[in-house]
Each structure stands twice: as structure tokens, then as C-alpha cells.
Design a protein around this motif. Sequence first.
Motif, PDB file in Angstrom:
ATOM      1  N   SER A  79       0.820  -1.272  -0.227  1.00 33.32           N
ATOM      2  CA  SER A  79       0.009   0.041   0.014  1.00 33.32           C
ATOM      3  C   SER A  79       0.857   1.448   0.149  1.00 33.32           C
ATOM      4  O   SER A  79       0.286   2.146  -0.519  1.00 33.32           O
ATOM      5  N   THR A  80       1.934   1.160   0.564  1.00 32.00           N
ATOM      6  CA  THR A  80       2.850   2.389   0.537  1.00 32.00           C
ATOM      7  C   THR A  80       3.392   2.520  -0.699  1.00 32.00           C
ATOM      8  O   THR A  80       3.682   3.726  -1.261  1.00 32.00           O
ATOM      9  N   LEU A  84      12.007   4.344  -1.984  1.00 32.18           N
ATOM     10  CA  LEU A  84      11.513   3.960  -0.680  1.00 32.18           C
ATOM     11  C   LEU A  84      12.338   2.975  -0.442  1.00 32.18           C
ATOM     12  O   LEU A  84      13.007   1.728  -1.049  1.00 32.18           O
ATOM     13  N   VAL A  85      12.783   2.856   1.050  1.00 32.24           N
ATOM     14  CA  VAL A  85      13.551   1.690   1.641  1.00 32.24           C
ATOM     15  C   VAL A  85      12.793   1.121   2.833  1.00 32.24           C
ATOM     16  O   VAL A  85      12.478   1.833   3.799  1.00 32.24           O
ATOM     17  N   ASN A  96       8.481 -11.446  -4.509  1.00 32.81           N
ATOM     18  CA  ASN A  96       7.424 -10.742  -5.110  1.00 32.81           C
ATOM     19  C   ASN A  96       8.008  -9.121  -5.206  1.00 32.81           C
ATOM     20  O   ASN A  96       9.065  -8.832  -4.743  1.00 32.81           O
ATOM     21  N   ASP A  97       7.497  -8.411  -6.531  1.00 29.69           N
ATOM     22  CA  ASP A  97       8.064  -7.170  -6.752  1.00 29.69           C
ATOM     23  C   ASP A  97       7.172  -6.102  -5.923  1.00 29.69           C
ATOM     24  O   ASP A  97       5.916  -6.235  -6.078  1.00 29.69           O
ATOM     25  N   PHE A  98       7.851  -5.145  -5.553  1.00 32.31           N
ATOM     26  CA  PHE A  98       7.234  -3.966  -4.924  1.00 32.31           C
ATOM     27  C   PHE A  98       7.769  -2.625  -5.579  1.00 32.31           C
ATOM     28  O   PHE A  98       8.172  -1.676  -4.923  1.00 32.31           O
ATOM     29  N   LYS A 129      -1.827   7.269   0.934  1.00 31.81           N
ATOM     30  CA  LYS A 129      -1.245   8.430   0.146  1.00 31.81           C
ATOM     31  C   LYS A 129       0.215   8.400   0.272  1.00 31.81           C
ATOM     32  O   LYS A 129       0.723   7.792   1.071  1.00 31.81           O
ATOM     33  N   ASP A 130       0.733   9.225  -0.560  1.00 32.46           N
ATOM     34  CA  ASP A 130       2.185   9.192  -0.330  1.00 32.46           C
ATOM     35  C   ASP A 130       2.797   9.842   0.833  1.00 32.46           C
ATOM     36  O   ASP A 130       2.211  10.918   1.325  1.00 32.46           O
ATOM     37  N   LEU A 131       3.524   9.179   1.564  1.00 31.31           N
ATOM     38  CA  LEU A 131       4.088   9.586   2.840  1.00 31.31           C
ATOM     39  C   LEU A 131       5.522  10.174   2.803  1.00 31.31           C
ATOM     40  O   LEU A 131       5.939  10.594   3.998  1.00 31.31           O
ATOM     41  N   THR A 132       5.947  10.462   1.603  1.00 34.49           N
ATOM     42  CA  THR A 132       7.232  10.896   1.484  1.00 34.49           C
ATOM     43  C   THR A 132       7.289  12.667   2.179  1.00 34.49           C
ATOM     44  O   THR A 132       8.579  12.909   2.661  1.00 34.49           O
TER      45      THR A 132
END
Length: 536
Positions: A249-250, A260-261, A281-283, A369-372
Motif C-alpha cells: 500500500s505504501t 523507498l527503503v 514478489n516485486d514491490f 497516500k504518499d508518505l514521503t
Amino acid sequence: MRRRAADYRRPVRRRFSYWIWLLLAFSSILALLLFLLQHNHHHQDPHHYPLPERNERVEQFAKESLNFTQEILSVTSFSRQLAEQMILAKAYVVIAKEHNNLHLAWQLSSKIRNCQLLLSKAAITGEPITLEEAEPIIRSLSLLMFKAQDIHYDIATTIVTMRSHIQALEERANAAIVQSTVFGQIAAEAIPKSLHCLNVKLMSDWLRMPSLQELSDERKNSPRLVDNNLYHFCIFSDNVLATSVVVNSTVSNADHPKQLVFHIVTNGVSYGVMLAWFLRNDFKGATIEIQNIEEFHWLNASYSPLVKQLLNPDSRTFYFGAYQDLNVEPKMRNPKYLSLLNHLRFYIPEIYPQLEKVVFLDDDLVVQKDLTPLFSLDLHGNVNGAVETCLEAFHRYYKYINFSNSVISSRFDPQACAWAFGMNIFDLVAWRKANVTGRYHYWQDQNADGTLWKLGTLPPALLCFYGLTEPLDRRWHVLGLGYDLNIDNRLIESAAVIHFNGNMKPWLKLAIGRYKPLWDKYINQSHPHLQDCVTS
């Protein structure tokens, strides 16, 4: 002897009758005044009378209503006497029904209606009730109430009987609540068969596929894991499916998922399971690190008070034994509250010594939503960025911590606002400077006997981050999807993160059906292991 017994009972009956009469008198007078106000309003309707007649009528009714109000409050008026008789009669109707004397109840109700009609007529006309109108009703009601008394409808006895019934029902209700809470807690702690099946299949993959182990070794030393120009998230969990939903979801809602890490720490049992899932699995190009908490050799009893407590036999029996004492709230005995994996959040700077900022995510949430943008928020020198939860009065410090203890009351404000632990932005540079982990150790030592707080990680966090927490906009983190059935849809839609805190987790059959699709849509349903485990 019979007459003496009757004489003995009568004072008790009179005392209870007096108090019931007094209580009902106030309610009846208030109801009557309400009626008068409504009636007066009705007759001031501009369509009810022509204009000259209407003005005259309004003025007349204002005076009449006032007069009638004074009359109903007068000790000597027939209106007052009728109101009093009617109130007592209503009490005897209840008692007659309790004794299954429906005929007497019907007779009393009939006379009560006569009283109401006469009082209504007086209120409408504004004319006082005369002796000729009131006497027949008062006499007949008095006879009926005397009849009720004569057949031993003792109000005191009835009240005692009703109290015993109410007490018995309350005891049964409390027992049912305790039992349902225990069952609910057991169900919440249990691993669903499908999830257990998935764990077994993934562990089988890990053991029989050396290529996965080689790939894992290659990624352990990736420079991206310590690059502070990237966005770092940490998750501590032994639930592979829940962790996968958080990660998926992120990245699905991120503007730049490759930046993202994710740092995932799990236990020894789930280590191979997590690796087998996330390596296959690909994220969307996000970097994922899996660590085993059992390899954190620095986290031992000489360093961590919690580890020392875990080794205590009494603590292990209390938290990990069967539910034996129903007087102890079941959720307080949930092993997760004493789980080292659950308390690992207090050691984030030690686990990631080279990182400067990190977002901590619980495994029972969904990112929408975008957390960055969290990483660019100004925390004003604070360590922790979190959403406050004190919109409701019970989310204050005094609800979580024992303020009768002088160590607590001398240092903290009981009305201080609590905040949500589960989606937090941490400034690790400020954390190390404030020595928050040292504060955590201090308070864990102080609470060795469990007198400062009872359960969970939030109470010690409230103490450790006191004065070091920056409030975030409420839309960053919406809680309650694991227990609250009535969260506003608009609030859910606007939320960056929704949190399934509570027992009704989305991966359980206990889940709230209304919210479950929000979690389900981030599961890779096409995965062969998932399909096999669901059908089997």
C-alpha cells in the motif's frame, strides 16, 4: 394480630409512596408545562384566526396560560390535587402489572385518562377546575388506590423485588461481557488457518531453494540501506501477509516508489517466511531489508529491562499462561504487550545507527497516500511526529498512567494530550541527543512491579517522548478500524494512513466487513500459495 401487622407495614408504604409521588410530581408538572407551551404556540399560528381576533386571542391565551400555570402549582387548587392523584395512580399501574392484575391496571389507566382530559380542558379554556368536575375522579381514583393497598401492593416490597431482578440481570450481563471479551481476545490472538498455511508453504520454499538464500546474502550490504537521501520505513512484525499489505500500500501510493527503503525486523520463526515472500514478489523497485531479531545480540538482559522481565518466571506465567483469573482484563494478558518485537520500536536508533530520519509503521495499517512529505516536515527540534488523540476526553495521560504515584505526578501533566503510536516520523538525530532509549530503560525499571502502567508500548512512550512530540495534522493517521463501526467515510477517504487498531484485524474473521476491502485490495490474490491456502 393481623391488624397490628397491617398497621406496622403502613408507615413503610407511606414513606416509599411519598418519595415516588415526589419524583413523579416533578416529571408530571414539567410535562404539563411543556404541553402548555406547545398549545400556546399552536394557537398563535397566523393562519388560525383573522388578524384582529388573533391578536386578541394571543393576548388572552398568554394571560390564561400564566394563570393556569400558577393554579397547577397552587397547593389548594383542584388541578394540583388531580395531578398528584394521577402521579400516584401511574405508580400503582406499574405495581398492578407487576402482580399480573391487569383488570386493576386497566381501571387505573382509565381514570388517569379522565384526569388528563380534564387537565387538558382546563389548560385550553383557561378556566379553573371546579369541585363538581374534580370530586368524582378524585374519589374513584382514591378508591382504586385503596383497593391496591388493601390487596398488599406494598411499594417497598415491589421496589426491593425489582432491584433484585435488576441486580441479577446486571450480574448475568457482566458475566456475558467478560466471557465474550475472553473469547474475542483468544480469537484475536489466534493465527487463521490460511495464514498458517501460507507460512508453511513459504518456509518450504526458503528451505528448498538455495537461490533465495543467495539473493538474500547479495542484498544485505546494499548501500541504499544507509542512504539518507532515500525515504526509510521500518516495520516490526511476524505476520507476513499484514507486513506485505503495509509495504504494498505504501509503494502503490508513493510518487517515487524506487526511492523507498523498507526495514523489516521479524523473529526467528518468521525470518525465512518473510525472505521467501519479499524476495519473490516485486514491490515497484522499492528496497526491502529483512532482519532477524534473534541476531541482535546486544539486546540482552544486561542492557534491556524488558528482556530481563521476559526472563522472569512470574511474568511468563502471567502473559503466556492460560487465562485462569477472569478478574484480570483479558487484553492485559495478551502476550504481544510483553513481546520484544512489539517493544523494538524503542531501539530504532540502535538498529539503524546510520539513519537520520525514519517513519515507523505498525503492521495493522493501510497507507492510502504518499508518505514521503513526512520527511520534510519541520518537527521544531522534537523527536517524534504523531497525530494527537485527545479530541475525546479519555485520551489523556491520566487514562494510561498511574498518577497516584508521586514519581509520575511530580513530572507529568495528567491532562496532557496522548498521541497515536503506529505511524510516526522520528528524527533519530534528535532521538540520540535526547537519549530517549535511556528514558525508556529508566521507566521500564520504575515499572518493574507494574504499578505505573499495565500494558502496551503507548504508556512508556508517553513518558519517554513527553515534551518531545510534534502534533501532526489529523488526516495523516486515522485510527479505530479494528473496533469502531461508525467512522465517517469522509475521514477515511481523506486519511493518509488508516489503522486497524483493536481486536478486529482485517485478516481475521472478526474483521469489520465495511473496512475489510480497504485492506484486501493490497493483497496479491493471484499468488499461487494464497490461492492454494484459501481453497484448502
